[in-house]
Write an enzyme that holds these catalytic residues in place. Sequence first.
Site, PDB file in Angstrom:
ATOM      1  CE1 TYR A  54     -15.677 -30.150  51.810  1.00 53.36           C
ATOM      2  CE2 TYR A  54     -15.979 -27.908  50.983  1.00 53.36           C
ATOM      3  CZ  TYR A  54     -16.152 -29.428  50.749  1.00 53.36           C
ATOM      4  OH  TYR A  54     -17.320 -29.755  50.426  1.00 53.36           O
ATOM      5  CG  HIS A 112     -20.372 -31.542  55.222  1.00 55.21           C
ATOM      6  ND1 HIS A 112     -19.542 -30.874  55.273  1.00 55.21           N
ATOM      7  CD2 HIS A 112     -20.966 -31.724  54.297  1.00 55.21           C
ATOM      8  CE1 HIS A 112     -18.536 -31.353  54.453  1.00 55.21           C
ATOM      9  NE2 HIS A 112     -19.436 -31.580  54.185  1.00 55.21           N
TER      10      HIS A 112
END
Length: 282
Positions: A54, A112
């Site tokens: 991010y 992730h």
Amino acid sequence: MLEPPAIPVRRAHDGLELPAIGFGTYKVNGFTGVDAIKSALEVGYRLVDSAFNYENEGVVGKAIRESGVPRDRIIVTSKLPGRHHQYDQARTTIEESVARMGLDYIDLYLIHWPNPSQGQFVEAWQALVDAQQQGVVKHIGVSNFLPGHIDLLTRATGVTPAVNQIELHPYFQQVEQRAYDDAHGIITEAWSPLGRANQMLKDPTILRIADKHGVSPVAAILRWHIQLGDVAIPKSMNRERQRANIDLAGFTLDEQDMKDIAAMDNPEGRSFAQDPHWHEEA
């Protein structure tokens, strides 16, 4: 500074406790992102979800340090990208996440996604296990993992993830995955609790249920997550919507509401491969 509203707490097999509503930070960047996260903490959020990919771990850490909320009352999450699954790379990336945040530790660190074509997610998991043993991260888990992937991790290391963060919303209810997670003491987190909101918030079933209870469609969906038993991590930059998204104790969906939403499930129509984060991981 507001006290967190009374919402349920989810407990994992390793003792991790997460509030049923957290704050998502995908595309929450820069100084406006710092302000948004500080606002979320001020109105009562205590779970903040981030990721290496991010590119906002520094923003998250800055907001936590400036928030005035005691560090030990905030659970901060980050995630290991799929391209860094080789053991040494994974260990370095975890340490980079902690350093970027400017914190002494990260409360929850996830892989992730399994990146199955690379086939190194067990190696990555061992890196998370070792980082946990050294206190760099407190709890470890996964994201977008299927039961078979998790079985491999547990067999190889003897350590079962505390969390599995997956796409989960009324159009994609992940019944089998949630049952597996529950059976293994794994907290299921929903990274897309409102689905593609523009479509979901216009759904006739959701609109009817929201109208019945005198609440917004968003509130109806988030209340469904609370009663389903997962952890939802909605995102909003707006303070009033942040407050509304966490203050869900004033109504309860009845049995018919839950049945009607269960009937919305369309597992063939959704897949975590459509995750907007997914394409960053290749």
